[in-house]
Motif scaffolding. Structure first.
Motif, mmCIF file in Angstrom:
data_model
loop_
_atom_site.group_PDB
_atom_site.id
_atom_site.type_symbol
_atom_site.label_atom_id
_atom_site.label_comp_id
_atom_site.label_asym_id
_atom_site.label_seq_id
_atom_site.Cartn_x
_atom_site.Cartn_y
_atom_site.Cartn_z
ATOM 1 N N ASP A 101 -13.800 1.152 -0.180
ATOM 2 C CA ASP A 101 -13.314 -0.076 0.452
ATOM 3 C C ASP A 101 -12.545 -0.826 -0.628
ATOM 4 O OD1 ASP A 101 -12.967 -2.605 1.531
ATOM 5 O OD2 ASP A 101 -15.012 -2.780 2.282
ATOM 6 N N THR A 102 -11.227 -0.632 -0.622
ATOM 7 C CA THR A 102 -10.422 -1.118 -1.741
ATOM 8 C C THR A 102 -9.898 -2.516 -1.470
ATOM 9 O OG1 THR A 102 -8.389 -0.171 -0.793
ATOM 10 C CG2 THR A 102 -9.674 1.242 -2.259
ATOM 11 N N TRP A 103 -10.313 -3.450 -2.298
ATOM 12 C CA TRP A 103 -9.793 -4.818 -2.168
ATOM 13 C C TRP A 103 -8.683 -5.022 -3.184
ATOM 14 C CZ3 TRP A 103 -9.627 -8.620 -5.940
ATOM 15 C CH2 TRP A 103 -9.019 -9.815 -5.505
ATOM 16 N N TRP A 104 -7.555 -5.470 -2.694
ATOM 17 C CA TRP A 104 -6.432 -5.800 -3.567
ATOM 18 C C TRP A 104 -5.380 -6.527 -2.768
ATOM 19 C CZ3 TRP A 104 -1.697 -2.557 -3.731
ATOM 20 C CH2 TRP A 104 -1.696 -1.551 -2.766
ATOM 21 N N GLN A 105 -4.233 -6.779 -3.369
ATOM 22 C CA GLN A 105 -3.208 -7.611 -2.747
ATOM 23 C C GLN A 105 -1.809 -7.141 -3.173
ATOM 24 O OE1 GLN A 105 -4.644 -11.221 -4.862
ATOM 25 N NE2 GLN A 105 -5.262 -11.935 -2.838
ATOM 26 N N THR A 106 -0.804 -7.567 -2.416
ATOM 27 C CA THR A 106 0.578 -7.296 -2.820
ATOM 28 C C THR A 106 0.779 -7.716 -4.281
ATOM 29 O OG1 THR A 106 1.264 -7.767 -0.554
ATOM 30 C CG2 THR A 106 2.999 -7.744 -2.224
ATOM 31 N N THR A 111 0.832 -1.200 0.000
ATOM 32 C CA THR A 111 0.000 0.000 0.000
ATOM 33 C C THR A 111 0.870 1.254 0.000
ATOM 34 O OG1 THR A 111 -1.654 -1.252 1.209
ATOM 35 C CG2 THR A 111 -1.942 1.137 1.156
ATOM 36 N N ASN A 165 -4.694 -12.380 8.545
ATOM 37 C CA ASN A 165 -4.571 -10.950 8.410
ATOM 38 C C ASN A 165 -4.633 -10.325 9.794
ATOM 39 O OD1 ASN A 165 -4.652 -8.530 6.917
ATOM 40 N ND2 ASN A 165 -5.782 -9.684 5.345
ATOM 41 N N ILE A 168 -15.869 -9.439 -0.073
ATOM 42 C CA ILE A 168 -14.763 -10.350 0.223
ATOM 43 C C ILE A 168 -15.065 -11.018 1.569
ATOM 44 C CG2 ILE A 168 -12.271 -10.525 0.617
ATOM 45 C CD1 ILE A 168 -13.111 -9.544 -2.226
ATOM 46 N N VAL A 199 -8.379 -0.355 3.503
ATOM 47 C CA VAL A 199 -7.624 -1.389 2.785
ATOM 48 C C VAL A 199 -7.079 -2.417 3.765
ATOM 49 C CG1 VAL A 199 -5.508 0.007 2.927
ATOM 50 C CG2 VAL A 199 -5.636 -1.849 1.276
ATOM 51 N N GLY A 200 -6.921 -3.619 3.270
ATOM 52 C CA GLY A 200 -6.134 -4.607 3.998
ATOM 53 C C GLY A 200 -6.913 -5.751 4.590
ATOM 54 N N GLU A 201 -8.169 -5.522 4.901
ATOM 55 C CA GLU A 201 -8.977 -6.563 5.524
ATOM 56 C C GLU A 201 -10.438 -6.149 5.407
ATOM 57 O OE1 GLU A 201 -8.640 -6.332 9.831
ATOM 58 O OE2 GLU A 201 -7.559 -4.463 9.595
ATOM 59 N N PRO A 202 -11.323 -7.105 5.612
ATOM 60 C CA PRO A 202 -12.746 -6.737 5.559
ATOM 61 C C PRO A 202 -13.070 -5.759 6.684
ATOM 62 C CG PRO A 202 -12.449 -9.133 5.492
ATOM 63 C CD PRO A 202 -11.118 -8.539 5.848
ATOM 64 N N ARG A 208 -0.256 -9.043 6.699
ATOM 65 C CA ARG A 208 -0.481 -10.375 6.158
ATOM 66 C C ARG A 208 0.563 -11.352 6.690
ATOM 67 N NH1 ARG A 208 -0.859 -11.120 -0.288
ATOM 68 N NH2 ARG A 208 -0.176 -13.284 -0.392
ATOM 69 N N ASP A 220 -8.668 -15.559 -1.847
ATOM 70 C CA ASP A 220 -9.804 -15.029 -1.083
ATOM 71 C C ASP A 220 -11.106 -15.719 -1.502
ATOM 72 O OD1 ASP A 220 -8.859 -12.976 0.699
ATOM 73 O OD2 ASP A 220 -8.369 -11.781 -1.063
ATOM 74 N N ARG A 256 -9.710 -14.943 3.587
ATOM 75 C CA ARG A 256 -8.828 -15.897 2.930
ATOM 76 C C ARG A 256 -9.391 -17.312 3.023
ATOM 77 N NH1 ARG A 256 -4.457 -13.577 0.095
ATOM 78 N NH2 ARG A 256 -3.763 -15.742 0.024
HETATM 79 C C1 WTA Z 1 -7.181 -8.862 2.356
HETATM 80 C C2 WTA Z 1 -2.965 -5.463 0.995
HETATM 81 C C3 WTA Z 1 -11.341 -7.391 2.469
HETATM 82 C C4 WTA Z 1 -7.477 -9.998 1.406
HETATM 83 C C5 WTA Z 1 -3.333 -4.441 -0.073
HETATM 84 C C6 WTA Z 1 -6.268 -10.012 0.500
HETATM 85 C C7 WTA Z 1 -9.093 -7.276 2.023
HETATM 86 C C8 WTA Z 1 -5.156 -9.646 1.460
HETATM 87 C C9 WTA Z 1 -9.235 -5.955 1.541
HETATM 88 C C10 WTA Z 1 -3.988 -9.005 0.766
HETATM 89 C C11 WTA Z 1 -10.548 -5.386 1.576
HETATM 90 C C12 WTA Z 1 -7.162 -6.553 1.352
HETATM 91 N N1 WTA Z 1 -11.557 -6.138 2.043
HETATM 92 N N2 WTA Z 1 -10.139 -7.980 2.477
HETATM 93 N N3 WTA Z 1 -10.784 -4.135 1.182
HETATM 94 N N4 WTA Z 1 -8.022 -5.536 1.136
HETATM 95 N N5 WTA Z 1 -7.790 -7.600 1.905
HETATM 96 O O1 WTA Z 1 -1.051 -8.566 0.239
HETATM 97 O O2 WTA Z 1 -7.597 -11.180 2.143
HETATM 98 O O3 WTA Z 1 -1.063 -7.304 2.436
HETATM 99 O O4 WTA Z 1 -6.037 -11.261 -0.109
HETATM 100 O O5 WTA Z 1 -2.286 -6.495 0.403
HETATM 101 O O6 WTA Z 1 -5.774 -8.724 2.365
HETATM 102 O O7 WTA Z 1 -3.071 -8.504 1.701
HETATM 103 P P1 WTA Z 1 -1.774 -7.730 1.226
#
Ligand code: WTA
Length: 654
Positions: free
Chosen positions: A415-420, A315, A527, A518, A390-393, A532, A506, A521
């Motif tokens: 509410d941004t869902w994404w990953q590394t 992030t 988380n 979401i 960001v990062g978790e539900p 993570r 996820d 996992r």
């Molecule tokens: C979770 C962080 C729900 C999810 C950017 C994902 C989320 C993991 C959300 C990635 C969200 C991230 N709502 N769950 N808005 N954003 N996650 O790699 O399980 O540290 O697979 O990246 O965080 O975590 P990472």
């Protein structure tokens, strides 16, 4: 999280004012999304022009998602330099504009306003210093710094000379740091004397010293002065950044990089084994980070934007440094923590710097919510326009508090869902386009095709009101390209279980309206406070202790952290389970991995539930940790069903 997915029915449409201002309204979203899916090459070909290329690309997309032949290339014949895109190209139009506002840990210390012109000079100097230390194009540089401007200089300096950076979060231990230095065979590590955080200091340099004992003796160490605290010094290995910066030249020519040259490696946890080095490359990553930054946060020229993450996480890479700076934004960098000196710090910083977009993690929101509203209400938050998570539900209670108490009911929450692995946002509501549903990541970003699969058969589940595992059907420019040094692991992790798709790890639900939620996992990644963590990593740290015979680690719901770390530990026959040993093990894990992996609960387990073939039944351990004994499921396949009874009887009382 799941409760939100099931119970939440409220919707919050954007205000007329938000819509009027937005880059993207509902109609534009529909139009652009449809276009991005109908013809990705045309869409991304056009979007690629938002950044400057030295040699323009003629190819846009070259992707193969078939297991065994996975290949991901974007803009492959173009050349560019990321630091020139984040700096040089802004100099004429906004050289005097603040690029970075730095807010130190201690509110009594002065904030810094670093203009684009200054950032350019600082970056060039750092680039020249690195070159003088022998760093060349393609070499790896590990960055282990506090949240100080030098962290941004270091990232951009690497990008400038074509070195690949790998940032290690300052909360990782010397052992974890050494593993990452060795994992990418870094030539240089950049660190600081100490990292002040929440009024305490982490001895970064001495951590680096300890790590370097386990690394090749050719690795050099560049040391930034932050506190002036005392450090040991090894001549020939250690280099004084502040001294060298006085001498270094203000200009360094940006290297011409291929779009697919690696920009950075970032280690992240998976469900098995040790963390893997996620590789992001140059062109596609920058296009994606900058586009999502502008659209998701509805960033406009002159806005003050603040993402509270640390540059040690993805992030911080995409949404403190690369996305905002590519867009010529003013980005705030905060060294401290939300609760120091007290629980109003975030809001005081918002007031002080008139922040317009504020982006944080649900764990911080939950922690602050528990402190009471007065900490928020005493601050003037009228500058805030967009809030993000960001990062978790996010649970509905935290969402509602964020929306009402912080945003006064008028700031959309993205509410941004994404990953590394994804480099940038894959699903999020857009402020001017979507009616928010608390806890829902709502809609795919342009070019993203989410699919819900049946976990067993791997078949796509069509229609709405469905739940399954979340995969993505086709590539986007910000996607990771490989695991550093192990392409096979990349394919096995993300492309083997569900053939032809990128598997996110996820679970998700697509509701009756086609919006995405979401659910968490579906693998052994947890988380914790938005960090993570692989349960396997904590397990291998535990079994490395001489008293431990076996360990199994699961996540369990934790009011503030989202998930806590629950460890079942079987001791060697000759060891007694004592409180002292429990403390020792907790400390042990902190030393092996870092404070962020500190176990919340350690339960002594005379035996672990295993199948007859010796596989640990984690499903059962998760249920016990969750205090949910009613739905343990079928335990008849266990080698010794009585261990379950023992674990339930002795479940730690926490
Ligand atoms: C979770 C962080 C729900 C999810 C950017 C994902 C989320 C993991 C959300 C990635 C969200 C991230 N709502 N769950 N808005 N954003 N996650 O790699 O399980 O540290 O697979 O990246 O965080 O975590 P990472």
């Amino acid at each position: 999280m799941t409760s939100a997915a099931v119970a939440e029915t409220r919707t919050f449409p954007p205000s007329a004012e938000t819509v009027a201002r937005a880059h993207v309204d509902a109609a534009k979203y529909e139009e652009m999304y449809a276009a991005s899916i109908a013809d990705p090459v045309a869409f991304w070909g056009e979007q690629g022009k938002r950044i400057d290329w030295i040699k323009p690309y003629s190819q846009v997309k070259d992707v193969n998602y078939n297991f065994g032949e996975v290949r991901i290339n974007w803009y492959a014949d173009g050349t560019l330099n990321v630091s020139a895109n984040c700096l040089d190209r802004h100099l004429k139009t906004r050289g005097d504009q603040t690029a970075i506002i730095w807010e130190p840990d201690d509110p009594n210390d002065e904030a810094q306003h670093i203009t684009y012109a200054e950032l350019h000079r600082r970056t060039c100097r750092m680039a020249n210093i690195l070159e003088s230390m022998g760093v060349r194009k393609g070499d790896r540089v590990v960055i282990y710094l506090p949240m100080i401007p030098e962290a941004a200089y270091a990232m951009l300096a690497c990008a400038r000379i074509g070195a690949i950076h790998s940032i290690v979060f300052a909360g990782f231990s010397p052992d974890a740091l050494a593993a990452r230095i060795n994992g990418c065979d870094a030539k240089v590590i950049i660190t600081a004397d100490e990292a002040p955080r929440g009024g305490r200091k982490t001895p970064l340099k001495s951590n680096a010293d300890a790590a370097l004992l386990h690394c090749k003796d050719t690795v050099k160490c560049l040391v930034v002065k932050r506190t002036g605290g005392q450090t040991t010094w090894i001549d020939g290995r250690d280099f004084d950044y502040n001294e060298m910066a006085l001498e270094a030249d203000d200009y360094c020519a940006p290297a011409e990089m291929n779009a697919e040259d690696p920009l950075f490696i970032l280690y992240t946890s998976g469900s098995t084994g040790q963390p893997k080095g996620v590789v992001h490359t140059t062109g596609g990553y920058l296009v994606y980070a900058s586009l999502t930054h502008e659209i998701t946060f509805d960033y406009h020229d002159g806005d003050i934007y603040w993402c509270t993450a640390d540059v040690g996480w993805v992030t911080g890479h995409s949404y403190i440094v690369y996305g905002p700076l590519a867009n010529g934004a003013t980005t705030l960098m905060f060294e401290g923590v939300p609760t120091y000196p007290d629980a109003s710090r975030f809001w005081q910083v918002c007031e002080k710097h008139k922040v317009n977009q504020f982006y944080t993690a649900p764990t911080a929101i939950r922690a602050l919510m528990g402190q009471g509203n007065e900490f928020v209400e005493k601050c003037d938050l009228s500058s805030l326009r967009i809030l993000g998570t960001v990062g978790e539900p996010i649970n509905p209670e935290a969402w509602t508090w964020y929306h009402e108490v912080v945003g006064k009911g008028k700031c959309p929450i993205v509410d941004t869902w994404w990953q590394t692995e994804t480099g940038g946002h894959l699903m999020t509501p857009l402020p001017g386009a979507h009616a928010l549903k608390p806890g829902s990541a709502m809609k795919p970003f342009f070019g993203i095709q989410p699919v819900v699969l049946d976990p067993q058969s791997g078949v796509e589940i069509a229609g709405n009101g469905v739940e399954g595992v979340l995969c993505i059907k086709d590539s986007w420019p910000g996607q990771m390209r490989t695991v550093w040094g192990d392409h096979e692991r990349f394919e096995k992790t993300y492309f083997a279980d569900y053939k032809g798709y990128y598997f996110t790890g996820d679970g998700c639900r697509r509701d009756e309206d086609g919006d995405y939620w979401i659910t968490g996992r579906v693998d052994d990644v947890i988380n914790v406070s938005g960090h993570r963590m692989g349960t396997a990593e904590v397990e291998s740290a535990l079994v490395a202790h001489p008293a431990v015979a076996e360990a199994a680690v699961v996540g369990y719901p934790h009011e503030i952290k989202g998930q806590g770390i629950y460890c079942y530990v079987t001791l060697m026959n000759d060891r007694e389970p004592t409180e002292e040993l429990r403390k020792e093990l907790r400390q042990w894990v902190r030393t092996e991995i870092g404070p962020i992996a500190s176990p919340d609960v350690i339960q002594w387990a005379p035996g672990l539930p295993k199948t007859r073939s010796g596989k640990i039944m984690r499903r059962i351990l998760r249920k016990i940790a969750e205090n949910d004994f009613g739905s343990l499921g079928d335990t008849s396949t266990l080698a010794d069903p009585s261990v379950v009874e023992d674990l339930i009887q002795n479940r730690a009382n926490k």
